[in-house]
Write a protein that holds these residues in place. Structure first.
Motif, mmCIF file in Angstrom:
data_model
loop_
_atom_site.group_PDB
_atom_site.id
_atom_site.type_symbol
_atom_site.label_atom_id
_atom_site.label_comp_id
_atom_site.label_asym_id
_atom_site.label_seq_id
_atom_site.Cartn_x
_atom_site.Cartn_y
_atom_site.Cartn_z
ATOM 1 N N GLY A 37 -38.152 3.370 9.003
ATOM 2 C CA GLY A 37 -39.008 2.767 7.780
ATOM 3 C C GLY A 37 -40.352 3.093 7.525
ATOM 4 N N ARG A 38 -40.856 2.589 6.115
ATOM 5 C CA ARG A 38 -42.026 2.930 5.739
ATOM 6 C C ARG A 38 -42.158 2.045 4.664
ATOM 7 N NH1 ARG A 38 -38.943 7.653 3.325
ATOM 8 N NH2 ARG A 38 -39.283 7.336 1.041
ATOM 9 N N PRO A 39 -43.700 1.801 4.101
ATOM 10 C CA PRO A 39 -43.965 0.594 3.156
ATOM 11 C C PRO A 39 -43.334 1.014 1.720
ATOM 12 C CG PRO A 39 -45.867 1.571 4.262
ATOM 13 C CD PRO A 39 -44.848 2.489 4.976
ATOM 14 N N ILE A 93 -33.121 -5.074 1.977
ATOM 15 C CA ILE A 93 -32.598 -6.411 1.769
ATOM 16 C C ILE A 93 -32.020 -6.939 3.114
ATOM 17 C CG2 ILE A 93 -30.849 -7.656 0.551
ATOM 18 C CD1 ILE A 93 -31.066 -5.403 -1.440
ATOM 19 N N ASN A 94 -32.719 -8.038 3.806
ATOM 20 C CA ASN A 94 -32.045 -8.561 4.924
ATOM 21 C C ASN A 94 -31.006 -9.457 4.502
ATOM 22 O OD1 ASN A 94 -31.582 -9.599 7.362
ATOM 23 N ND2 ASN A 94 -33.475 -11.120 7.432
ATOM 24 N N SER A 117 -35.765 -8.902 13.574
ATOM 25 C CA SER A 117 -36.162 -7.595 12.869
ATOM 26 C C SER A 117 -36.337 -6.567 14.069
ATOM 27 C CB SER A 117 -37.544 -7.798 12.300
ATOM 28 O OG SER A 117 -37.796 -6.792 11.366
ATOM 29 N N THR A 118 -36.749 -5.371 13.227
ATOM 30 C CA THR A 118 -37.048 -4.171 14.395
ATOM 31 C C THR A 118 -38.285 -3.776 13.862
ATOM 32 O OG1 THR A 118 -35.936 -2.724 12.753
ATOM 33 C CG2 THR A 118 -34.474 -3.788 14.374
ATOM 34 N N CYS A 145 -41.143 -1.785 6.329
ATOM 35 C CA CYS A 145 -40.733 -1.778 5.021
ATOM 36 C C CYS A 145 -40.881 -3.234 4.281
ATOM 37 C CB CYS A 145 -39.399 -1.723 5.016
ATOM 38 S SG CYS A 145 -38.843 -0.257 5.934
ATOM 39 N N CYS A 146 -40.859 -2.935 2.790
ATOM 40 C CA CYS A 146 -41.112 -4.377 2.089
ATOM 41 C C CYS A 146 -39.645 -4.865 2.352
ATOM 42 C CB CYS A 146 -41.131 -3.774 0.693
ATOM 43 S SG CYS A 146 -40.959 -5.348 -0.491
#
Length: 188
Positions: free
Chosen positions: A34-36, A41-42, A48-49, A55-56
């Protein structure tokens, strides 16, 4: 953009992934970093992880956690739900007074899983949630994103199913209902 499903076996998650032409995060053995600047899309995941949290995230896992657990949801928005209780003793008094109750023996069930309709003290079961049954003309599922309603479905009777096989209190596929997505008016 990448999809974060509640289950990699989910057919709806696979359909969304394919429709958007994006990848899906594996539940086990994922190499996702991940990164910002990444958007996730959940899709119905209540957990979460650390990598997803970087992330966004669209559709926060914490919000999903509230929506999939009936008791958490009822406690979060009590002004929008029918009267309910969690104590069997209280539920027994309500039934003796003539109320019909919906016992939820499974808090995160779907498709009617864990629902027991209680009309008499003899039908009482142990459950973590008892809800006063409210007779209804229509039933809707309202989808919300960023505080705005973006999609509404109506539970519609399957016309081919005979009257004696329709369950008007538990409106699911087994009870003779499907989700209608258009050609209906939603009251305010």
């Amino acid at each position: 953009m990448i999809l974060y499903p509640y289950s990699n076996a989910s057919q709806s998650a696979k359909a969304l992934k394919d429709a958007l032409g994006i990848k899906m995060i594996k539940k086990k053995g994922s190499k996702f970093k991940g990164r910002p600047l990444k958007t996730v899309i959940n899709w119905g995941n209540s957990r979460s992880t650390p990598e997803v949290d970087k992330c966004c995230i669209l559709n926060y896992p914490g919000a999903v956690s509230i929506c999939v657990d009936k008791l958490k949801f009822y406690n979060t928005v009590p002004e929008f739900v029918p009267p309910y209780c969690t104590e069997r003793e209280v539920a027994e008094v309500l039934v003796k007074d003539g109320d019909c109750l919906v016992a939820r023996t499974v808090l995160n069930g779907h498709s009617g899983e864990g629902i027991v309709i209680i009309n008499s003290p003899e039908e009482m079961v142990d459950a973590p949630l008892y809800v006063r049954y409210v007779k209804k003309e229509q039933e809707y599922r309202v989808h919300i994103f960023h505080g705005e309603v973006f999609f509404v479905q109506r539970k519609a009777r399957v016309k081919e199913i005979p009257d004696d096989q329709i369950n008007w209190k538990v409106r699911n596929l087994a009870g003779g209902f499907i989700y209608q997505q258009n050609d209906f008016h939603v009251p305010d």
